[in-house]
Motif scaffolding. Structure first.
Motif: not given
Length: 352
Positions: A19-20, A78, A82
Motif C-alpha cells: 500500500q505504500n 506506490t 503518493e
C-alpha cells in the motif's frame, strides 16, 4: 527439497502487494537483501547435487528476476499514488464543507431577545398551527374582521357555524400572548405574577411573494401586564430598545394608529440612522423609518383572557424581524432571506 522451496517462493512473489513505500521496502528486505529468502537459497546452492545444479540454478535466477520485477512494479505504483495525494489531507471528507454561520434573521432575533431579556422580559412560545379562539377571538377581532377571510389567512380547517373552532396557521404571535394570559390568573381574575414576556416566532399570511412581502415571515411581540402600567412605561421601554439596536443617538416618535387588541394604539418610527434624520432615499426624505406597532392592551382582551381589567393594565408591541434586519443590514429584497443563496448568507459571517 530446494526445488519445492523455490516453487513456494515463486507463488508468493507472484501475489505480492503493498500500500505504500514502507511496505515495498519490507518486501525487498524479505526477498532480496543479504539476509533475504533468495540469498539464502543461493547460499544453499553449494549443497545441491551436481546433476541438479543446472535446473536449480535456472529456477533461482527465474525467482530472483521475478522478485525484482514485481517489487519494482509495486514501488512505481506506490510512488505514483503518493505523488497524486501530495499536499492533500486524506482524513478530510471527499467534498470540502465550509463552516456554517447563523442566518441573518436568527442573528437579529437573538439580538432583540437579548435586549429585552436585559429589561426583564422572558421568552414565551406557542404553536404555529393555532385555533381561531387564540389568534382572533381573544385578541378582540370582530367576527367579520377581514383577517378572518380566506384571502388573508391560511386555514387548515373551517367551521362555518362556529368560527372559534377554525384551525389555521397563525397570522401573528399575539396568540402566544393569549395563551400566556389565560394561564397566569386565578378564578377571580387576579394575576399569579406580573406578566412580562416576548414571543418570537414564524407567522403566515396569504400574500403574494414580492421583494417587500412574503407568505411567511417572523415576528417578535412583547407583553407587560401588572398594576398601574402606563403608556409612559411603554414609551421608555421602546426608546431603550431602539437605542440599543440602532445606536445611542436614535430618536423615536409615536403616531396614532389602530389595532383590535390595543387601545390606544400607535406606530413607532425611529430617526433614520443613515442620514441622521435629515432626509434621504432610504427614509423617503422624511427623516423617519417605521419599525413596529404598539399600544395599551385593550380591556376587552384582558377580560377575554380571564384577567380583571379594573385592577390590571398593560402594554403590547410587535415588530417584524425581516423589517428590522432590512433596516440593520439594508437588504433590498425580502425573498433573499428564504432562498438560501450561500453567497448571500456568507455576507453575515462577521455578524455572528
Amino acid at each position: 527439497m530446494i526445488l519445492d522451496k523455490i516453487d513456494e517462493l515463486l507463488k508468493e512473489v507472484q501475489t505480492l502487494s503493498a500500500q505504500n513505500a514502507e511496505e515495498v521496502e519490507q518486501l525487498r528486505l524479505k526477498y532480496l537483501s543479504k539476509k533475504g529468502e533468495i540469498t539464502a537459497l543461493m547460499n544453499d546452492f553449494r549443497n545441491v547435487p551436481a546433476d541438479q545444479k543446472k535446473e536449480v540454478g535456472i529456477k533461482i535466477n527465474e525467482l530472483k528476476q521475478l522478485a525484482l520485477e514485481r517489487i519494482n512494479e509495486l514501488k512505481e505504483q506506490t510512488e505514483s499514488q503518493e505523488s497524486d495525494h501530495q499536499g492533500i489531507d486524506l482524513t478530510r471528507t471527499p467534498y470540502p464543507i465550509g463552516l456554517g454561520t447563523r442566518h441573518p434573521l436568527t442573528i437579529v432575533t437573538n439580538e432583540i431577545i437579548d435586549i429585552f431579556s436585559r429589561m426583564g422580559f422572558v421568552l414565551a412560545d406557542g404553536p404555529e398551527v393555532e385555533d381561531d379562539l387564540h389568534v382572533f377571538t381573544k385578541m378582540n377581532f370582530a367576527a367579520d374582521h377581514p383577517a378572518r377571510d380566506m384571502q388573508d389567512t391560511f386555514f387548515v380547517s373551517q367551521h362555518p357555524n362556529d368560527v372559534t373552532k377554525n384551525i389555521l396557521l397563525r397570522s401573528h404571535t399575539s396568540s402566544v400572548q393569549a395563551r400566556v394570559m389565560e394561564h397566569m390568573h386565578t378564578e377571580d381574575g387576579k394575576l399569579t405574577a406580573p406578566i412580562r414576556v416576548i414571543c418570537p416566532g414564524r407567522v403566515y399570511r396569504n400574500e403574494a411573494i414580492t421583494a417587500r412581502a412574503h407568505c411567511f415571515f417572523h415576528q417578535v411581540e412583547g407583553l407587560y401586564i401588572d398594576k398601574n402600567v402606563s403608556f409612559t412605561d411603554l414609551k421608555q421601554v421602546l426608546l431603550s430598545f431602539a437605542r440599543e439596536m440602532f445606536g445611542a443617538d436614535t430618536k423615536i416618535r409615536l403616531r396614532p394608529s389602530y389595532f383590535p387588541f390595543t387601545e390606544p394604539s400607535a406606530e413607532m418610527d425611529i430617526s433614520c440612522f443613515i442620514c441622521g434624520g435629515e432626509g434621504c432615499g432610504f427614509c423617503k426624505h422624511t427623516g423617519w423609518v417605521e419599525i413596529l406597532g404598539c399600544g395599551m392592551v385593550d380591556p376587552n382582551v384582558l377580560e377575554q383572557c380571564g384577567i380583571d381589567p379594573t385592577i390590571y393594565s398593560g402594554y403590547a408591541f410587535g415588530m417584524g424581524v425581516e423589517r428590522i434586519t432590512n433596516l440593520k443590514y439594508q437588504v433590498s429584497d425580502l425573498r433573499m432571506f428564504s432562498e438560501n443563496d450561500v453567497r448571500f448568507l456568507e455576507e453575515f459571517e462577521s455578524a455572528n
